[in-house]
Write a protein that holds these residues in place. Structure first.
Motif, PDB file in Angstrom:
ATOM      1  N   TRP A  87      -5.198  -4.246   0.545  1.00 24.64           N
ATOM      2  CA  TRP A  87      -4.472  -4.230  -0.732  1.00 24.64           C
ATOM      3  C   TRP A  87      -3.742  -2.903  -0.900  1.00 24.64           C
ATOM      4  CZ3 TRP A  87      -3.079  -7.102  -4.935  1.00 24.64           C
ATOM      5  CH2 TRP A  87      -2.850  -6.439  -6.141  1.00 24.64           C
ATOM      6  N   GLU A  88      -4.449  -1.805  -0.679  1.00 32.64           N
ATOM      7  CA  GLU A  88      -3.835  -0.482  -0.823  1.00 32.64           C
ATOM      8  C   GLU A  88      -2.699  -0.293   0.183  1.00 32.64           C
ATOM      9  OE1 GLU A  88      -6.965   2.365  -0.443  1.00 32.64           O
ATOM     10  OE2 GLU A  88      -7.794   1.948  -2.428  1.00 32.64           O
ATOM     11  N   TYR A  89      -2.923  -0.760   1.408  1.00 28.26           N
ATOM     12  CA  TYR A  89      -1.899  -0.613   2.448  1.00 28.26           C
ATOM     13  C   TYR A  89      -0.648  -1.414   2.099  1.00 28.26           C
ATOM     14  CZ  TYR A  89       0.013  -0.450   7.220  1.00 28.26           C
ATOM     15  OH  TYR A  89       0.805  -0.258   8.326  1.00 28.26           O
ATOM     16  N   LEU A  90      -0.834  -2.615   1.601  1.00 25.94           N
ATOM     17  CA  LEU A  90       0.301  -3.458   1.236  1.00 25.94           C
ATOM     18  C   LEU A  90       1.112  -2.835   0.096  1.00 25.94           C
ATOM     19  CD1 LEU A  90       1.676  -6.142   1.914  1.00 25.94           C
ATOM     20  CD2 LEU A  90       0.185  -7.261   0.247  1.00 25.94           C
ATOM     21  N   LEU A  91       0.419  -2.200  -0.840  1.00 24.99           N
ATOM     22  CA  LEU A  91       1.098  -1.591  -1.975  1.00 24.99           C
ATOM     23  C   LEU A  91       1.680  -0.216  -1.660  1.00 24.99           C
ATOM     24  CD1 LEU A  91      -1.303  -2.440  -4.952  1.00 24.99           C
ATOM     25  CD2 LEU A  91       0.806  -3.597  -4.300  1.00 24.99           C
ATOM     26  N   SER A  92       1.241   0.381  -0.557  1.00 22.11           N
ATOM     27  CA  SER A  92       1.642   1.759  -0.247  1.00 22.11           C
ATOM     28  C   SER A  92       3.077   1.881   0.239  1.00 22.11           C
ATOM     29  CB  SER A  92       0.707   2.334   0.822  1.00 22.11           C
ATOM     30  OG  SER A  92       0.954   1.709   2.084  1.00 22.11           O
ATOM     31  N   GLY A  93       3.647   0.764   0.702  1.00 23.84           N
ATOM     32  CA  GLY A  93       4.976   0.815   1.284  1.00 23.84           C
ATOM     33  C   GLY A  93       4.981   1.226   2.743  1.00 23.84           C
ATOM     34  N   MET A  94       3.785   1.406   3.323  1.00 29.60           N
ATOM     35  CA  MET A  94       3.672   1.836   4.717  1.00 29.60           C
ATOM     36  C   MET A  94       3.714   0.662   5.695  1.00 29.60           C
ATOM     37  SD  MET A  94       3.451   5.130   4.553  1.00 29.60           S
ATOM     38  CE  MET A  94       2.749   5.655   6.117  1.00 29.60           C
ATOM     39  N   SER A  95       3.463  -0.552   5.209  1.00 26.18           N
ATOM     40  CA  SER A  95       3.426  -1.705   6.111  1.00 26.18           C
ATOM     41  C   SER A  95       4.827  -2.257   6.327  1.00 26.18           C
ATOM     42  CB  SER A  95       2.508  -2.790   5.549  1.00 26.18           C
ATOM     43  OG  SER A  95       3.159  -3.544   4.556  1.00 26.18           O
ATOM     44  N   TRP A  96       4.949  -3.240   7.222  1.00 25.85           N
ATOM     45  CA  TRP A  96       6.219  -3.896   7.510  1.00 25.85           C
ATOM     46  C   TRP A  96       6.651  -4.806   6.367  1.00 25.85           C
ATOM     47  CZ3 TRP A  96       1.622  -4.010   9.872  1.00 25.85           C
ATOM     48  CH2 TRP A  96       0.829  -5.151   9.694  1.00 25.85           C
ATOM     49  N   ILE A  97       5.728  -5.094   5.432  1.00 28.32           N
ATOM     50  CA  ILE A  97       6.052  -5.914   4.270  1.00 28.32           C
ATOM     51  C   ILE A  97       6.336  -4.997   3.087  1.00 28.32           C
ATOM     52  CG2 ILE A  97       5.186  -7.677   2.673  1.00 28.32           C
ATOM     53  CD1 ILE A  97       3.328  -8.620   4.941  1.00 28.32           C
ATOM     54  N   LYS A  98       7.455  -5.218   2.419  1.00 28.41           N
ATOM     55  CA  LYS A  98       7.817  -4.444   1.232  1.00 28.41           C
ATOM     56  C   LYS A  98       7.862  -5.413   0.042  1.00 28.41           C
ATOM     57  CE  LYS A  98       8.574  -1.147   4.215  1.00 28.41           C
ATOM     58  NZ  LYS A  98       7.509  -0.150   4.481  1.00 28.41           N
ATOM     59  N   PRO A  99       6.707  -5.727  -0.519  1.00 32.19           N
ATOM     60  CA  PRO A  99       6.635  -6.834  -1.484  1.00 32.19           C
ATOM     61  C   PRO A  99       7.223  -6.511  -2.857  1.00 32.19           C
ATOM     62  CG  PRO A  99       4.521  -5.731  -1.329  1.00 32.19           C
ATOM     63  CD  PRO A  99       5.404  -5.088  -0.301  1.00 32.19           C
TER      64      PRO A  99
END
Length: 226
Positions: A87-99
């Motif tokens: 969850w934190e990684y997805l929200l951090s903007g560091m992953s390939w997904i920019k939700p």
């Protein structure tokens, strides 16, 4: 993700899936195990473990076992930690997904996936699996047969066929590992299901975590070998 009030102890025994007996400063204490998996390669009498003190004074166990030292590796074994870290990684903007939108525990047909997101008009599901089993730097999942895991893979395949983005994130609860592979010795069907899912549009990622005595966060990706 970070824990409060962490102390060190020595693992003694595990009477059942939920309880361990730990030596804390010379006193034997029953503690809650935040992982109902087997974890036999981790919970060996005499190993160093780390415990979080509960904030609830009415709880039967004052501590929860969250991490264990395995040789020179510190392994987080809290089964709730991978979802929080993802969850934190997805929200951090560091992953390939920019939700544009992120939700937890979204229902799709007969399954409930850990994460749901929307991005640039696309909708997607992410199922998160925590990985604590390591052999010579190789990490494997599952450490016990999982019918629930097979069901999630099939439902993700179905979602991908219906136009959703679909991903499985294996959150590796340790660092300094070489690659991830399904544990076909334990459950050959799981390995085959992953291969089939990848062929049908499900993306599979293995993410290692930086682990300390009181924290865990996604730090990078390792190869997936199916």
């Amino acid at each position: 993700m970070r824990y409060d009030s962490v102390i060190q102890g020595t693992f003694l025994s595990r009477p059942n899936r939920f309880i361990a007996v730990v030596d804390i400063l010379g006193r034997e204490e029953k503690v809650h195990v935040k992982n109902t998996g087997r974890c036999r390669e981790l919970l060996i009498p005499g190993v160093c473990v780390f415990l979080e003190k509960s904030r609830n004074p009415a709880r039967k166990t004052a501590y929860s076992l969250i991490a264990v030292q395995k040789g020179d590796r510190l392994i987080n074994m809290d089964s709730q930690a991978p979802n929080a870290a993802a969850w934190e990684y997805l929200l951090s903007g560091m992953s390939w997904i920019k939700p544009d939108l992120v939700q937890r525990e979204k229902t799709y047909k007969d399954s409930r996936f850990d994460l749901y997101y929307e991005q640039a008009g696309k909708k997607g599901f992410i199922e998160v699996k925590g990985v604590t089993l390591e052999e010579d730097g190789v990490v494997l999942f599952p450490d016990a047969p999982t019918l629930r895991g097979l069901k999630h893979i099939k439902e993700l395949e179905n979602a991908a066929c219906q136009g959703y983005e679909a991903e499985i994130w294996f959150i590796i609860q340790m660092e300094n590992v070489r690659y991830f592979t399904p544990n076909i010795r334990m459950q050959p069907e799981f390995g085959q299901a992953l291969k089939d899912a990848k062929g049908n549009g499900v993306k599979i990622h293995a993410l290692w975590c930086h682990v300390t005595e009181d924290s865990m966060e996604v730090a990078g990706e390792v190869p997936v070998i199916l």
